[in-house]
Design a protein around this motif. Structure first.
Motif, short mmCIF file in Angstrom:
data_model
loop_
_atom_site.label_atom_id
_atom_site.label_comp_id
_atom_site.label_asym_id
_atom_site.label_seq_id
_atom_site.Cartn_x
_atom_site.Cartn_y
_atom_site.Cartn_z
N SER A 32 -5.14 2.71 -8.10
CA SER A 32 -4.87 4.16 -7.79
C SER A 32 -5.71 4.96 -8.29
N ASP A 41 1.26 5.84 -0.17
CA ASP A 41 0.71 6.96 -0.31
C ASP A 41 2.24 7.72 -0.82
N SER A 42 2.70 8.79 -0.01
CA SER A 42 3.94 9.15 -0.60
C SER A 42 5.23 8.12 -0.07
N THR A 82 0.99 11.02 -3.56
CA THR A 82 0.99 9.72 -4.02
C THR A 82 2.27 9.38 -5.00
N GLU A 95 0.79 -1.15 -0.04
CA GLU A 95 -0.01 0.11 0.16
C GLU A 95 0.88 1.37 0.01
N PRO A 135 -5.25 2.46 4.99
CA PRO A 135 -5.06 3.70 4.08
C PRO A 135 -4.40 4.61 5.07
N ASP A 184 -1.04 10.17 4.98
CA ASP A 184 0.06 10.92 4.41
C ASP A 184 -0.20 11.51 3.26
N ALA A 185 0.01 12.91 2.91
CA ALA A 185 -0.44 13.48 1.59
C ALA A 185 0.49 13.08 0.50
#
Length: 94
Positions: free
Chosen positions: A72, A21-22, A47, A19, A41, A44-45
């Motif tokens: 995504s 995010d950043s 992708t 998984e 999930p 964190d901001a």
């Protein structure tokens, strides 16, 4: 979200789950026996699809027929996913 891949995996199949995010995180390594896993999930901001693809490629056994499935929203905020996908395909012989 809990998933159980046991019903769709054949005997020689291996499934890894990442998984991201950043920052990508290994949820399930390809060598683990089939069983349920949970996705958490991140808050964190960002992708970074490219980092997730590179981690997936690094986790795959060298003798495996590599298949990557990416889920995504496609809103890449860091990295270069197309370059990472091309790199993974060339290493996998595709």
């Amino acid at each position: 979200m809990e998933r159980n891949p046991k019903s769709v995996l054949g005997n020689p199949d291996a499934l890894g789950v990442i998984e991201f995010d950043s920052t990508p995180r290994v949820v399930r390594s390809p060598g683990e026996p089939p069983g349920a896993f949970s996705l958490q999930p991140g808050a964190d901001a960002g992708t970074d699809i490219a980092r997730a693809l590179r981690l997936a490629r690094a986790l795959a056994p060298s003798d495996a027929a590599l298949r990557l499935v990416l889920i995504s929203d496609g809103n890449e905020t860091a990295g270069d996913a197309r370059a990472a996908a091309s790199e993974a395909a060339s290493l996998a012989g595709g």
